[in-house]
Scaffold this motif. Structure first.
Motif, PDB file in Angstrom:
ATOM      1  N   THR A   1      38.866 -52.894  19.237  1.00  0.00           N
ATOM      2  CA  THR A   1      38.554 -53.995  18.485  1.00  0.00           C
ATOM      3  C   THR A   1      39.393 -53.912  16.780  1.00  0.00           C
ATOM      4  OG1 THR A   1      36.614 -53.187  16.929  1.00  0.00           O
ATOM      5  CG2 THR A   1      36.321 -54.316  18.940  1.00  0.00           C
ATOM      6  N   ARG A   2      39.908 -54.986  16.443  1.00  0.00           N
ATOM      7  CA  ARG A   2      40.563 -54.933  15.292  1.00  0.00           C
ATOM      8  C   ARG A   2      40.186 -55.949  14.121  1.00  0.00           C
ATOM      9  NH1 ARG A   2      44.101 -54.119  19.633  1.00  0.00           N
ATOM     10  NH2 ARG A   2      45.646 -52.579  18.998  1.00  0.00           N
ATOM     11  N   PRO A   3      40.330 -55.812  13.024  1.00  0.00           N
ATOM     12  CA  PRO A   3      39.734 -56.294  12.004  1.00  0.00           C
ATOM     13  C   PRO A   3      39.837 -57.845  12.216  1.00  0.00           C
ATOM     14  CG  PRO A   3      40.947 -54.454  11.088  1.00  0.00           C
ATOM     15  CD  PRO A   3      41.270 -54.596  12.499  1.00  0.00           C
ATOM     16  N   GLY A   4      38.801 -58.657  11.814  1.00  0.00           N
ATOM     17  CA  GLY A   4      38.889 -60.079  11.879  1.00  0.00           C
ATOM     18  C   GLY A   4      39.971 -60.842  11.027  1.00  0.00           C
ATOM     19  N   SER A   5      40.256 -59.969   9.949  1.00  0.00           N
ATOM     20  CA  SER A   5      41.402 -60.566   8.947  1.00  0.00           C
ATOM     21  C   SER A   5      42.889 -60.358   9.360  1.00  0.00           C
ATOM     22  CB  SER A   5      41.215 -60.138   7.535  1.00  0.00           C
ATOM     23  OG  SER A   5      41.450 -58.596   7.514  1.00  0.00           O
TER      24      SER A   5
ATOM     25  N   ASP B   1      44.219 -48.254   9.481  1.00  0.00           N
ATOM     26  CA  ASP B   1      44.472 -49.911   9.546  1.00  0.00           C
ATOM     27  C   ASP B   1      43.167 -50.724   9.927  1.00  0.00           C
ATOM     28  OD1 ASP B   1      44.507 -49.423  12.095  1.00  0.00           O
ATOM     29  OD2 ASP B   1      46.241 -50.764  12.448  1.00  0.00           O
ATOM     30  N   GLY B   2      42.150 -49.903  10.004  1.00  0.00           N
ATOM     31  CA  GLY B   2      40.998 -50.626  10.280  1.00  0.00           C
ATOM     32  C   GLY B   2      40.507 -50.743  11.776  1.00  0.00           C
ATOM     33  N   THR B   3      41.497 -50.582  12.661  1.00  0.00           N
ATOM     34  CA  THR B   3      41.282 -50.793  13.968  1.00  0.00           C
ATOM     35  C   THR B   3      40.269 -49.657  14.382  1.00  0.00           C
ATOM     36  OG1 THR B   3      43.560 -51.161  14.505  1.00  0.00           O
ATOM     37  CG2 THR B   3      42.355 -50.322  16.395  1.00  0.00           C
ATOM     38  N   LEU B   4      39.451 -50.021  15.578  1.00  0.00           N
ATOM     39  CA  LEU B   4      38.280 -49.180  15.820  1.00  0.00           C
ATOM     40  C   LEU B   4      38.071 -49.197  17.332  1.00  0.00           C
ATOM     41  CD1 LEU B   4      35.708 -47.923  14.221  1.00  0.00           C
ATOM     42  CD2 LEU B   4      34.403 -49.937  14.988  1.00  0.00           C
ATOM     43  N   GLU B   5      38.028 -47.874  17.706  1.00  0.00           N
ATOM     44  CA  GLU B   5      37.892 -47.411  19.173  1.00  0.00           C
ATOM     45  C   GLU B   5      36.618 -47.051  19.653  1.00  0.00           C
ATOM     46  OE1 GLU B   5      41.201 -45.142  21.761  1.00  0.00           O
ATOM     47  OE2 GLU B   5      39.517 -43.836  21.197  1.00  0.00           O
ATOM     48  N   TRP B   6      36.040 -47.995  20.607  1.00  0.00           N
ATOM     49  CA  TRP B   6      34.589 -47.633  20.846  1.00  0.00           C
ATOM     50  C   TRP B   6      34.769 -47.107  22.281  1.00  0.00           C
ATOM     51  CZ3 TRP B   6      30.079 -49.114  18.620  1.00  0.00           C
ATOM     52  CH2 TRP B   6      30.015 -49.806  17.455  1.00  0.00           C
ATOM     53  N   THR B   7      33.858 -45.900  22.523  1.00  0.00           N
ATOM     54  CA  THR B   7      34.040 -45.338  23.880  1.00  0.00           C
ATOM     55  C   THR B   7      32.047 -45.482  24.416  1.00  0.00           C
ATOM     56  OG1 THR B   7      35.380 -43.743  23.297  1.00  0.00           O
ATOM     57  CG2 THR B   7      34.094 -43.204  25.234  1.00  0.00           C
ATOM     58  N   ASP B   8      32.253 -46.202  25.578  1.00  0.00           N
ATOM     59  CA  ASP B   8      30.880 -46.521  26.145  1.00  0.00           C
ATOM     60  C   ASP B   8      30.176 -45.289  26.860  1.00  0.00           C
ATOM     61  OD1 ASP B   8      31.806 -46.456  28.586  1.00  0.00           O
ATOM     62  OD2 ASP B   8      32.268 -48.669  28.535  1.00  0.00           O
ATOM     63  N   PRO B   9      29.023 -45.282  27.188  1.00  0.00           N
ATOM     64  CA  PRO B   9      28.336 -43.993  27.895  1.00  0.00           C
ATOM     65  C   PRO B   9      29.058 -43.744  29.245  1.00  0.00           C
ATOM     66  CG  PRO B   9      26.699 -45.579  27.036  1.00  0.00           C
ATOM     67  CD  PRO B   9      28.108 -46.356  26.894  1.00  0.00           C
TER      68      PRO B   9
ATOM     69  N   TRP C   1      27.541 -43.650  23.144  1.00  0.00           N
ATOM     70  CA  TRP C   1      28.519 -44.508  22.464  1.00  0.00           C
ATOM     71  C   TRP C   1      29.234 -43.518  21.391  1.00  0.00           C
ATOM     72  CZ3 TRP C   1      30.236 -49.166  23.582  1.00  0.00           C
ATOM     73  CH2 TRP C   1      29.268 -49.914  24.589  1.00  0.00           C
ATOM     74  N   ARG C   2      30.355 -43.763  21.301  1.00  0.00           N
ATOM     75  CA  ARG C   2      31.138 -43.133  20.181  1.00  0.00           C
ATOM     76  C   ARG C   2      32.389 -44.123  19.585  1.00  0.00           C
ATOM     77  NH1 ARG C   2      31.515 -39.965  24.382  1.00  0.00           N
ATOM     78  NH2 ARG C   2      33.814 -40.101  24.642  1.00  0.00           N
ATOM     79  N   THR C   3      32.683 -43.829  18.342  1.00  0.00           N
ATOM     80  CA  THR C   3      33.743 -44.850  17.706  1.00  0.00           C
ATOM     81  C   THR C   3      34.834 -43.688  16.961  1.00  0.00           C
ATOM     82  OG1 THR C   3      32.355 -44.833  15.869  1.00  0.00           O
ATOM     83  CG2 THR C   3      32.234 -46.807  17.223  1.00  0.00           C
ATOM     84  N   ARG C   4      35.912 -44.323  16.893  1.00  0.00           N
ATOM     85  CA  ARG C   4      37.119 -43.759  16.178  1.00  0.00           C
ATOM     86  C   ARG C   4      37.889 -44.632  15.508  1.00  0.00           C
ATOM     87  NH1 ARG C   4      42.518 -41.512  17.840  1.00  0.00           N
ATOM     88  NH2 ARG C   4      42.192 -42.453  19.630  1.00  0.00           N
TER      89      ARG C   4
END
Length: 558
Positions: free
Chosen positions: A487-491, A472-480, A465-468
């Motif tokens: 995913t983007r901020p809930g606000s 602006d708070g946007t998060l990019e997840w990379t799975d195995p 699992w890796r994240t970038r």
């Protein structure tokens, strides 16, 4: 795998045959999806070191559920339910799995069967139950949910009476359920208590409801309902809403220990009366000045001529006053008609019922962290006896020189993200995590995200699992498996200004791919499989008395 179902779809010539063909194709695809989930779990168990990870707080099952949840955009709890059905089909119900794969069964039926046969332990009884159910459901007869449950219970009762899932056993005992009505500011409480607890709750609610002064605009019923919330906050009195400067009850703010965070705009809390008691707002740190910049102005000659404006609404809804709307929440209800309804003519009654179209709220709504959206009048009412703290956007501020973020920065991260930032997760935030592990990544808004404890452990300890993170708070997840999930901020929807880019944070040096030196994964006392086996044994044990009574009732009294 789907050749037969695809050929049936291609051969369909009428809408009814197409519906039937696509239903079988959908069932077969769902069966293949669950089979793939079971294969994921088998691969996790076959991996090197998997036995040691079984007692990890984030174990093999959790890792597979996290990957399933990210792929589907669902919570880990829903993913766990799907995986439970997948394992049941693979290990306990092979004949039913074949029917499912052929498209003859819907997932609704399969889910009920998997849940209601979970207590069957004996291998021979499992095979007998599987064979009987595949014969019964293989006919394709339409059945309601109640009929399916009764059919499964009848088969289980025949082959293993101790394995019957009894509804009264699962519903037995006292409980309290709170149902949130999103965007209305209302919650519904449904509770079943002992008689002594119920009487104590009734008297306590009545006592709290009478701690306000005589000028409070709420009725006793409304104050009793508010008293339940006061108990939840641990308050020793109910805040008075009379808004009078000489109110003795309002001069003593309630004391308690529970905190609920509400994010709102300044104009929503500006409707608070000046005489309302409560602690003064915390001024907080001054925000950094933003660089002045003007957007480029287009050339007036190149602007297109505007087209004809649409006709305005002949009777638009009026925009109300926030203070009046806030007070209307607790004021006594005004009568619908000025005189008794039976003195009106029928046209007058219709006109009166249709006359009030309502009004718009002049202020945008807010939100409870980890909870629902709240209308502005509800927020203004809450703010009348709450502590107000300004939320400061960090802007282009430099990183903080420590591992743990300051109170102001942590508050901003929680309000910006609202919930855990793992794909599909909606849990309340428990941890604030450095996307690039500290000290390689600084303590700054562009390198901090909110996570629940489970997915914090997943990112930290589970390989693959890796994240970038973006500014602006946007998060990019990379799975195995290399798949990416954004995913983007809930606000972003309600408070897009909180997602304004912050200062970029380049890493310091070259961080290792998995920076876990000196960290230890929390461990379980028992494995998940041992817990599940214990729950099955306990429920079978609780069925012994019921089975004995059932068998005695089958014997004729003569």
């Amino acid at each position: 795998m789907f050749d037969e179902q695809l050929a049936e779809v291609a051969a369909a010539r009428t809408p009814a045959t197409r519906v039937r063909a696509f239903a079988r194709l959908e069932n077969a695809a769902c069966a293949a999806r669950l089979a793939s989930m079971a294969d994921m779990l088998a691969a996790a168990y076959a991996a090197q070191g998997s036995a040691d990870r079984e007692q990890w707080r984030f174990d093999n099952w959790s890792a597979v559920c996290a990957q399933i949840g990210a792929a589907h955009g669902i919570t880990s709890g829903m993913a766990s339910g799907l995986l439970m059905d997948a394992v049941a089909l693979a290990e306990r119900l092979p004949k039913l799995r074949e029917l499912f794969a052929a498209g003859a069964l819907s997932y609704r039926t399969v889910h009920i069967v998997c849940g209601r046969t979970m207590l069957v332990k004996d291998p021979d009884a499992r095979r007998a139950v599987d064979a009987a159910l595949s014969t019964q459901f293989g006919s394709g007869a339409a059945m309601s949910v109640d009929q399916i449950e009764k059919a499964v219970d009848t088969v289980v009762l025949t082959h293993d009476p101790l394995a019957v899932r009894r509804c009264e056993a699962s519903a037995h005992g006292h409980r309290a359920d709170v149902f949130i009505d999103d965007a209305s500011g209302t919650a519904h409480l449904n509770a079943s208590l002992s008689v002594t607890d119920g009487m104590a709750l009734d008297q306590r609610a009545d006592a709290l409801a009478r701690t306000v002064c005589a000028h409070d605009p709420r009725s006793l019923d409304i104050r009793r309902a508010a008293a339940l919330g006061a108990m939840g906050f641990g308050w020793d009195r109910l805040p008075c809403l009379c808004e009078r400067a000489d109110c003795a009850a309002g001069a003593r703010p309630p004391a308690g220990g529970v905190v609920i965070y509400v994010v709102a705009r300044q104009d929503a809390v500006d409707a608070v009366p000046e005489s309302a008691p409560g602690p003064a707002p915390d001024p907080g740190p001054e925000p950094d000045p933003e660089p002045e910049s003007q957007p480029p102005q287009p050339d007036s000659e190149s602007q297109p001529h505007p087209g004809p404006k649409p006709d305005p609404d002949p009777d638009p809804l009026p925009v109300g006053d926030l203070t009046a709307q806030r007070r209307a929440l607790v004021a006594r209800r005004r009568p619908l008609f000025a005189k008794p309804w039976y003195r009106h003519t029928w046209p007058e009654l219709i006109s009166g019922l249709r006359g009030d179209r309502g009004e718009l709220c002049p202020v945008a709504p807010g939100v409870i962290l980890g909870g629902p959206v709240l209308p502005a009048p509800v927020i203004a009412q809450i703010a009348s006896h709450a502590t107000l703290r300004p939320l400061v956007h960090p802007g282009q501020s430099p990183p903080e020189p420590r591992y743990r973020p300051s109170t102001a920065l942590a508050r901003f991260i929680r309000c910006r993200d609202r919930t855990c930032r793992f794909p599909g997760c909606t849990r309340t935030v428990t941890d604030i995590d450095h996307t690039i592990a500290y000290p390689f990544g600084p303590t700054a808004a562009s390198n901090l995200v909110a996570l629940c404890r489970e997915h914090h452990l997943c990112k930290t300890f589970w390989a693959g699992w890796r994240t970038r993170q973006f500014t602006d708070g946007t998060l990019e997840w990379t799975d195995p498996d290399g798949g990416t999930h954004i995913t983007r901020p809930g606000s972003l929807a309600l408070f897009p200004e909180l997602c304004t880019p912050t200062a970029p944070v380049p890493p310091v040096g070259s961080p290792p791919p998995q920076h876990t030196a000196g960290l230890t994964m929390p461990r379980r006392e028992r494995t998940r499989a041992e817990d599940r086996a214990s729950r099955i044994d306990d429920e079978r044990q609780s069925n012994i008395g019921w089975v004995q009574r059932y068998r005695r009732e089958l014997v004729a009294p003569f």
